[in-house]
Write a protein that holds these residues in place. Structure first.
Motif, PDB file in Angstrom:
ATOM      1  N   VAL A 223       0.834  -1.202   0.000  1.00 36.81           N
ATOM      2  CA  VAL A 223       0.000   0.000   0.000  1.00 36.81           C
ATOM      3  C   VAL A 223       0.871   1.257   0.000  1.00 36.81           C
ATOM      4  O   VAL A 223       2.044   1.215   0.368  1.00 36.81           O
ATOM      5  CB  VAL A 223      -0.952   0.052   1.228  1.00 36.81           C
ATOM      6  N   ILE A 224       0.253   2.349  -0.397  1.00 40.18           N
ATOM      7  CA  ILE A 224       0.852   3.672  -0.184  1.00 40.18           C
ATOM      8  C   ILE A 224      -0.043   4.384   0.818  1.00 40.18           C
ATOM      9  O   ILE A 224      -1.263   4.456   0.638  1.00 40.18           O
ATOM     10  CB  ILE A 224       0.959   4.482  -1.492  1.00 40.18           C
ATOM     11  N   GLU A 225       0.584   4.872   1.892  1.00 40.42           N
ATOM     12  CA  GLU A 225      -0.159   5.609   2.910  1.00 40.42           C
ATOM     13  C   GLU A 225       0.227   7.075   2.867  1.00 40.42           C
ATOM     14  O   GLU A 225       1.406   7.415   2.696  1.00 40.42           O
ATOM     15  CB  GLU A 225       0.154   5.045   4.316  1.00 40.42           C
ATOM     16  N   ASP A 226      -0.769   7.930   3.005  1.00 35.98           N
ATOM     17  CA  ASP A 226      -0.503   9.355   3.209  1.00 35.98           C
ATOM     18  C   ASP A 226      -0.367   9.559   4.711  1.00 35.98           C
ATOM     19  O   ASP A 226      -1.349   9.412   5.452  1.00 35.98           O
ATOM     20  CB  ASP A 226      -1.653  10.203   2.634  1.00 35.98           C
ATOM     21  N   LYS A 227       0.850   9.851   5.162  1.00 33.16           N
ATOM     22  CA  LYS A 227       1.123   9.960   6.601  1.00 33.16           C
ATOM     23  C   LYS A 227       0.456  11.190   7.209  1.00 33.16           C
ATOM     24  O   LYS A 227       0.331  11.284   8.431  1.00 33.16           O
ATOM     25  CB  LYS A 227       2.630   9.990   6.874  1.00 33.16           C
ATOM     26  N   GLU A 228       0.052  12.121   6.370  1.00 32.62           N
ATOM     27  CA  GLU A 228      -0.590  13.318   6.898  1.00 32.62           C
ATOM     28  C   GLU A 228      -2.038  13.023   7.299  1.00 32.62           C
ATOM     29  O   GLU A 228      -2.524  13.509   8.310  1.00 32.62           O
ATOM     30  CB  GLU A 228      -0.556  14.423   5.838  1.00 32.62           C
ATOM     31  N   THR A 229      -2.698  12.201   6.480  1.00 30.87           N
ATOM     32  CA  THR A 229      -4.110  11.895   6.744  1.00 30.87           C
ATOM     33  C   THR A 229      -4.300  10.491   7.299  1.00 30.87           C
ATOM     34  O   THR A 229      -5.420  10.100   7.627  1.00 30.87           O
ATOM     35  CB  THR A 229      -4.919  12.012   5.433  1.00 30.87           C
ATOM     36  N   ASN A 230      -3.219   9.722   7.360  1.00 27.41           N
ATOM     37  CA  ASN A 230      -3.275   8.310   7.774  1.00 27.41           C
ATOM     38  C   ASN A 230      -4.241   7.498   6.920  1.00 27.41           C
ATOM     39  O   ASN A 230      -4.893   6.575   7.406  1.00 27.41           O
ATOM     40  CB  ASN A 230      -3.655   8.168   9.247  1.00 27.41           C
ATOM     41  N   ALA A 231      -4.325   7.833   5.640  1.00 22.43           N
ATOM     42  CA  ALA A 231      -5.212   7.091   4.740  1.00 22.43           C
ATOM     43  C   ALA A 231      -4.386   6.267   3.758  1.00 22.43           C
ATOM     44  O   ALA A 231      -3.324   6.705   3.301  1.00 22.43           O
ATOM     45  CB  ALA A 231      -6.104   8.058   3.972  1.00 22.43           C
ATOM     46  N   VAL A 232      -4.885   5.080   3.467  1.00 25.33           N
ATOM     47  CA  VAL A 232      -4.289   4.273   2.404  1.00 25.33           C
ATOM     48  C   VAL A 232      -4.846   4.799   1.085  1.00 25.33           C
ATOM     49  O   VAL A 232      -6.056   4.790   0.861  1.00 25.33           O
ATOM     50  CB  VAL A 232      -4.622   2.774   2.599  1.00 25.33           C
ATOM     51  N   ILE A 233      -3.960   5.294   0.225  1.00 28.68           N
ATOM     52  CA  ILE A 233      -4.407   5.959  -1.006  1.00 28.68           C
ATOM     53  C   ILE A 233      -3.963   5.225  -2.288  1.00 28.68           C
ATOM     54  O   ILE A 233      -4.300   5.655  -3.390  1.00 28.68           O
ATOM     55  CB  ILE A 233      -3.947   7.441  -1.019  1.00 28.68           C
ATOM     56  N   GLY A 234      -3.230   4.135  -2.086  1.00 26.88           N
ATOM     57  CA  GLY A 234      -2.830   3.324  -3.234  1.00 26.88           C
ATOM     58  C   GLY A 234      -2.579   1.910  -2.768  1.00 26.88           C
ATOM     59  O   GLY A 234      -2.216   1.691  -1.609  1.00 26.88           O
ATOM     60  N   ALA A 235      -2.798   0.948  -3.650  1.00 27.09           N
ATOM     61  CA  ALA A 235      -2.546  -0.441  -3.285  1.00 27.09           C
ATOM     62  C   ALA A 235      -2.302  -1.274  -4.538  1.00 27.09           C
ATOM     63  O   ALA A 235      -2.764  -0.923  -5.634  1.00 27.09           O
ATOM     64  CB  ALA A 235      -3.728  -1.008  -2.506  1.00 27.09           C
ATOM     65  N   ALA A 236      -1.585  -2.356  -4.357  1.00 27.49           N
ATOM     66  CA  ALA A 236      -1.365  -3.337  -5.416  1.00 27.49           C
ATOM     67  C   ALA A 236      -0.780  -4.587  -4.763  1.00 27.49           C
ATOM     68  O   ALA A 236      -0.172  -4.500  -3.699  1.00 27.49           O
ATOM     69  CB  ALA A 236      -0.403  -2.804  -6.477  1.00 27.49           C
ATOM     70  N   SER A 237      -0.984  -5.726  -5.395  1.00 27.72           N
ATOM     71  CA  SER A 237      -0.480  -6.979  -4.830  1.00 27.72           C
ATOM     72  C   SER A 237       0.394  -7.716  -5.828  1.00 27.72           C
ATOM     73  O   SER A 237       0.105  -7.732  -7.022  1.00 27.72           O
ATOM     74  CB  SER A 237      -1.643  -7.906  -4.463  1.00 27.72           C
ATOM     75  N   LEU A 238       1.428  -8.337  -5.288  1.00 29.90           N
ATOM     76  CA  LEU A 238       2.184  -9.346  -6.027  1.00 29.90           C
ATOM     77  C   LEU A 238       1.748 -10.684  -5.464  1.00 29.90           C
ATOM     78  O   LEU A 238       1.760 -10.877  -4.234  1.00 29.90           O
ATOM     79  CB  LEU A 238       3.694  -9.152  -5.807  1.00 29.90           C
ATOM     80  N   VAL A 239       1.314 -11.583  -6.333  1.00 23.99           N
ATOM     81  CA  VAL A 239       0.967 -12.938  -5.907  1.00 23.99           C
ATOM     82  C   VAL A 239       1.922 -13.888  -6.613  1.00 23.99           C
ATOM     83  O   VAL A 239       2.043 -13.857  -7.842  1.00 23.99           O
ATOM     84  CB  VAL A 239      -0.495 -13.289  -6.266  1.00 23.99           C
ATOM     85  N   CYS A 240       2.613 -14.700  -5.832  1.00 22.98           N
ATOM     86  CA  CYS A 240       3.572 -15.645  -6.396  1.00 22.98           C
ATOM     87  C   CYS A 240       2.962 -17.035  -6.389  1.00 22.98           C
ATOM     88  O   CYS A 240       2.578 -17.536  -5.334  1.00 22.98           O
ATOM     89  CB  CYS A 240       4.877 -15.635  -5.598  1.00 22.98           C
ATOM     90  N   GLU A 241       2.877 -17.592  -7.567  1.00 25.32           N
ATOM     91  CA  GLU A 241       2.234 -18.896  -7.743  1.00 25.32           C
ATOM     92  C   GLU A 241       3.309 -19.954  -7.956  1.00 25.32           C
ATOM     93  O   GLU A 241       4.134 -19.831  -8.862  1.00 25.32           O
ATOM     94  CB  GLU A 241       1.350 -18.760  -8.984  1.00 25.32           C
ATOM     95  N   GLU A 242       3.294 -20.989  -7.114  1.00 32.45           N
ATOM     96  CA  GLU A 242       4.299 -22.062  -7.220  1.00 32.45           C
ATOM     97  C   GLU A 242       3.956 -22.974  -8.386  1.00 32.45           C
ATOM     98  O   GLU A 242       2.787 -23.291  -8.613  1.00 32.45           O
ATOM     99  CB  GLU A 242       4.331 -22.885  -5.924  1.00 32.45           C
ATOM    100  N   LYS A 243       4.973 -23.420  -9.110  1.00 34.46           N
ATOM    101  CA  LYS A 243       4.781 -24.260 -10.303  1.00 34.46           C
ATOM    102  C   LYS A 243       5.649 -25.515 -10.228  1.00 34.46           C
ATOM    103  O   LYS A 243       6.657 -25.538  -9.526  1.00 34.46           O
ATOM    104  CB  LYS A 243       5.224 -23.470 -11.544  1.00 34.46           C
ATOM    105  N   PHE A 244       5.281 -26.544 -11.004  1.00 36.09           N
ATOM    106  CA  PHE A 244       6.194 -27.666 -11.235  1.00 36.09           C
ATOM    107  C   PHE A 244       7.095 -27.343 -12.423  1.00 36.09           C
ATOM    108  O   PHE A 244       8.251 -27.773 -12.475  1.00 36.09           O
ATOM    109  CB  PHE A 244       5.413 -28.952 -11.491  1.00 36.09           C
ATOM    110  N   ILE A 245       6.523 -26.602 -13.381  1.00 34.58           N
ATOM    111  CA  ILE A 245       7.297 -26.232 -14.573  1.00 34.58           C
ATOM    112  C   ILE A 245       8.401 -25.236 -14.194  1.00 34.58           C
ATOM    113  O   ILE A 245       8.424 -24.720 -13.082  1.00 34.58           O
ATOM    114  CB  ILE A 245       6.382 -25.642 -15.669  1.00 34.58           C
ATOM    115  N   HIS A 246       9.274 -24.989 -15.164  1.00 34.02           N
ATOM    116  CA  HIS A 246      10.400 -24.062 -14.939  1.00 34.02           C
ATOM    117  C   HIS A 246      11.163 -24.433 -13.669  1.00 34.02           C
ATOM    118  O   HIS A 246      11.433 -23.573 -12.817  1.00 34.02           O
ATOM    119  CB  HIS A 246       9.919 -22.609 -14.920  1.00 34.02           C
TER     120      HIS A 246
END
Ligand code: 16G
Length: 165
Positions: free
Chosen positions: A72-95
Motif C-alpha cells: 500500500v501507499i499511505e498518506d502519513k498526513e491523513t493516515n489514509a491508504v491511497i494506493g494499493a497493489a499486490s504481487l501474488v507468487c504462484e508455485e509451479k512444477f514447470i520451470h
C-alpha cells in the motif's frame, strides 16, 4: 535496491520516495481503519467485509509463506491508504519448480492520480517479483491501460480468458 527502476520516474519520485508524506509499505492489519477496503471499491466490487472477515483474510494470506505481497501507499498526513497493489507468487512444477508472479488489484485513489503512484506500485512489485525469483510476471488489464504497463516492461501476449460465477 530500487536503483534499476528509478530511471523510469520524473521529479525524483521512486518507490523509495513516492512523494511528500507518502510511504510505500506492506499492508498491515490496521489498514482496515485507514480506508484500505474503501480504496479497493475504486477498482471493483468489494462487498460487505467486516473487520473480522478482513482480519481472517489478512491472516490467511500471511500464513501462505512467500505468496501474497499486498502493498500500500499511505498518506502519513491523513493516515489514509491511497494506493494499493499486490504481487501474488504462484508455485509451479514447470520451470524447475519455478514461481510465476502476478500483479493484481492495482488502484490509486482518484485524488492522487497523475502523481506516478501507479507506476511506483507496479515498478516496486515487478522488481520484487524478479528479486524473489519469479520466472515471469503477468497481469490483466483493460485496453486503455496497455500503454501504462508497456512503459514498465510488460508486453502484450496471448489471450486473457475468463468465466464468471
Ligand atoms: C483488474 C486488475 C485485477 C483485478 C480485477 C478486478 C490489475 C493489473 N488488474 O483486471 O487484478 O482483480 O481488475 O476486476 O490491477 P473484477 O472484479 O472484474 O474481477
Amino acid at each position: 535496491d530500487f536503483s534499476t527502476v528509478e530511471n523510469k520516474f520524473k521529479h525524483g519520485i521512486s518507490p523509495r520516495n513516492p512523494g511528500e508524506n507518502l510511504i510505500l509499505r506492506p499492508l498491515s492489519s490496521g489498514d482496515f481503519d485507514r480506508g484500505f477496503l474503501q480504496l479497493l471499491t475504486q477498482l471493483t466490487s468489494v462487498g460487505e467485509v467486516s473487520r473480522a472477515m478482513f482480519e481472517d483474510q489478512f491472516n490467511n494470506m500471511k500464513a501462505c509463506k512467500n505468496t501474497y505481497y499486498v502493498t500500500v501507499i499511505e498518506d502519513k498526513e491523513t493516515n489514509a491508504v491511497i494506493g494499493a497493489a499486490s504481487l501474488v507468487c504462484e508455485e509451479k512444477f514447470i520451470h524447475a519448480t519455478g514461481k510465476r508472479g502476478r500483479v493484481e488489484d492495482v488502484v490509486v485513489s482518484s485524488d492522487y492520480r497523475g502523481k506516478q503512484l501507479g507506476k511506483v506500485l507496479v515498478a516496486a512489485l515487478t522488481f520484487l517479483g524478479k528479486h524473489v525469483g519469479c520466472y515471469k510476471m503477468s497481469l490483466e488489464c483493460s485496453d486503455d491501460m496497455v500503454p501504462f504497463y508497456q512503459q514498465l516492461g510488460y508486453i502484450r501476449e496471448q489471450n486473457y480468458m475468463q468465466q464468471r460465477f
